[in-house]
Write an enzyme that holds these catalytic residues in place. Structure first.
Site, mmCIF file in Angstrom:
data_model
loop_
_atom_site.group_PDB
_atom_site.id
_atom_site.type_symbol
_atom_site.label_atom_id
_atom_site.label_comp_id
_atom_site.label_asym_id
_atom_site.label_seq_id
_atom_site.Cartn_x
_atom_site.Cartn_y
_atom_site.Cartn_z
ATOM 1 N N LEU A 1 0.654 2.055 -4.579
ATOM 2 C CA LEU A 1 -0.064 2.202 -3.150
ATOM 3 C C LEU A 1 -0.322 3.641 -3.118
ATOM 4 O O LEU A 1 0.371 4.695 -3.700
ATOM 5 C CB LEU A 1 1.261 1.910 -2.154
ATOM 6 C CG LEU A 1 1.641 0.394 -2.163
ATOM 7 C CD1 LEU A 1 2.864 0.385 -1.052
ATOM 8 C CD2 LEU A 1 0.780 -0.324 -1.418
ATOM 9 N N ASP A 2 -1.197 4.100 -2.235
ATOM 10 C CA ASP A 2 -1.612 5.223 -2.130
ATOM 11 C C ASP A 2 -0.392 6.013 -1.364
ATOM 12 O O ASP A 2 0.645 5.443 -0.642
ATOM 13 C CB ASP A 2 -2.778 5.470 -0.869
ATOM 14 C CG ASP A 2 -3.839 5.004 -1.443
ATOM 15 O OD1 ASP A 2 -4.209 5.006 -2.626
ATOM 16 O OD2 ASP A 2 -4.906 4.536 -0.611
ATOM 17 N N ARG A 3 -0.297 7.452 -1.311
ATOM 18 C CA ARG A 3 0.745 8.214 -1.168
ATOM 19 C C ARG A 3 1.107 8.087 0.491
ATOM 20 O O ARG A 3 2.036 8.041 0.909
ATOM 21 C CB ARG A 3 0.456 9.887 -1.258
ATOM 22 C CG ARG A 3 1.661 10.650 -0.769
ATOM 23 C CD ARG A 3 1.302 12.051 -1.049
ATOM 24 N NE ARG A 3 0.184 12.761 -0.546
ATOM 25 C CZ ARG A 3 0.119 13.442 0.711
ATOM 26 N NH1 ARG A 3 1.090 13.120 1.459
ATOM 27 N NH2 ARG A 3 -0.918 13.800 1.332
#
Length: 470
Positions: A180-182
């Site tokens: 997942l993106d930050r």
């Protein structure tokens, strides 16, 4: 009887190939345990510590000068750090374990570059990592927004992997199975051992797992079944910027609106009042901004049928309803007044890349608040930026605490489900997707807005179409 002695010709041995030992590298001076965390003002912080980065010379670095590489490839330190502070010539930067002779040293294939510095990690939310499910093979977590999965860039101990290691013991090795993106929150799978992690990762990559996200977007998102099939292309690997492009990779997303909330008439008393100081020219400019006519916000359920980077963020932007606090794809300073709605032409890409590359540092990446100008100004003032202060040990410029849009965006991985029906893991709606105080609306996902139903219809039609063409 005579004996004849026959001398055998002795073949000269070929010289043996001499292998040079691998280049020496600098290693991290210490691996502090327990991790140097402390909590303050709702944030997880890390005491500064000394650390050494080691990296092999990349192909694009070959034949380039050392200073040029550090100034263009690594954005956490300004060029002056390497020149005026003598970071390279004082031995903080080494090549193959030896001090670089000068800032003009040219890199070659096989070189190992090491950089020892006093590391300052950005703080992240102090919110705990939620446990959705746990068994002998894996842990299903609810990842908090704003925390990267792996150590990368300015983040090391403030990452999901290191936080979980700190909670369960130094010898425990968490193995993430999906990414997942930050800035994104939600469902993540952590393998407890390599075999389980490999099996689940293969299943996710093989597209036998359905993923549902929920997003909060500007304006009134249309009702009904919405399918976006605009191809996506990465136009800047360094900045991680992607655009809707006809020549990009195939991408398909199913959208279903869960709720729509018109703008509230009463302003929040918590937000500081902001006077309208715009000039007549600025007011005229703002009147032409398409996004400002999109009042209120919608909560949308999203089902990606392909797995392109930033797919949901790009498709929502293309549809004219970007994620309300997305610092990139909902940023008028990068994409202009229309926020690139319906734009799939390559014209202007270079200008967009140039504007985005200037964001950060002393300049805040302005996220466009959904309908509230005061909230936009409030977020801007609270965002992470340089304070003007320096670290007493290493003279590194210090940042203020991150603002709300640095700690996450309105995008949440809500549900992962196996197509074969063997497992299905889901979280509740995040707080930002719930109805505003005093307003009625859904507090959980509803069956009539389930995008899985539409996705199954689409895939069934695709299968039938493929059969008809054979």
């Amino acid at each position: 009887m005579s004996i004849t002695i026959i001398e055998q010709a002795i073949e000269a041995e070929e010289p043996r190939e001499v292998h040079e030992p691998p280049p020496r590298v600098i290693t991290t001076p210490c691996d502090p345990w327990p991790r140097p965390y402390y909590l303050k003002n709702g944030l997880r912080r890390v005491h500064p510590y000394h650390f050494t980065y080691n990296t092999y010379c990349k192909e694009r670095w070959r034949g380039r000068e050392l200073l040029d590489i550090f100034a263009t490839e690594f954005r956490d330190r300004p060029k002056e750090y390497y020149v005026q502070k003598d970071a390279i010539e004082r031995g903080k930067v080494t090549i193959n374990g030896k001090a670089a002779p000068s800032v003009k040293a040219v890199l070659r294939n096989g070189d190992i570059i090491s950089h020892t510095l006093h590391r300052h990690e950005p703080p992240v939310t102090a919110q705990l990592i939620g446990i959705v499910h746990e068994d002998n093979d894996m842990i299903v977590i609810n990842k908090p927004a704003g925390v990267p999965v792996h150590p990368a860039g300015r983040y090391n101990y403030n990452s999901i992997v290191e936080i979980m290691r700190a909670e369960r013991g130094h010898g425990w090795n968490p193995l993430p199975c999906n990414r997942l993106d930050r800035l994104t929150s939600g469902v993540m799978f952590i393998g407890k051992h390599a075999k389980a992690a490999e099996k689940l990762s293969r299943q996710i990559k093989g597209r036998t797992v359905k993923k549902e996200y929920v997003a909060r977007v500007i304006g009134e998102f249309p009702e009904g079944d919405i399918v976006c099939e605009q191809p996506i292309m990465q136009i800047s690997p360094k900045l991680g910027l992607n655009r809707a492009r006809a020549s990009g990779k195939d991408a398909r997303t199913v959208f279903k609106r869960l709720s729509y909330y018109p703008p509230q008439k009463e302003r929040s008393q918590e937000l500081p009042p902001v006077d309208d100081t715009r000039s007549e020219g600025e007011k005229n400019r703002d009147s032409k901004m398409v996004w400002k006519a999109k009042e209120g916000y919608s909560v949308v359920r999203c089902l990606p049928l392909t797995g392109r980077t930033h797919q949901l963020r790009v498709h929502l932007q293309y549809l004219g309803h970007p994620i309300a606090n997305d610092p990139i794809y909902c940023n008028q300073r990068v994409f202009g007044p229309s926020l690139a709605a319906g734009d799939s032409a390559p014209d202007g890409d270079e200008d967009i890349i140039s504007r985005l590359s200037k964001m950060g540092k002393s300049e805040v990446a302005e996220a466009i608040a959904y309908q509230d100008e005061m909230l936009e100004e409030y977020n801007k003032k609270k965002a992470e930026k340089m304070t003007g202060e320096l670290c007493e040990i290493c003279d590194t410029p210090l940042y203020s605490d991150p603002g709300p849009h640095e700690l996450g965006i309105y995008l949440h991985a809500k549900r992962y489900a196996c197509e074969e029906g063997k497992w299905d893991y889901e979280t509740s709606l995040p707080e930002w997707a719930l109805p505003p105080p005093g307003v009625s609306g859904p507090i959980e996902a509803t069956e009539e807005t389930d995008p899985f139903v539409l996705a199954r219809k689409i895939e069934s039609l695709d299968t039938k179409s493929d059969g008809d063409t054979q």
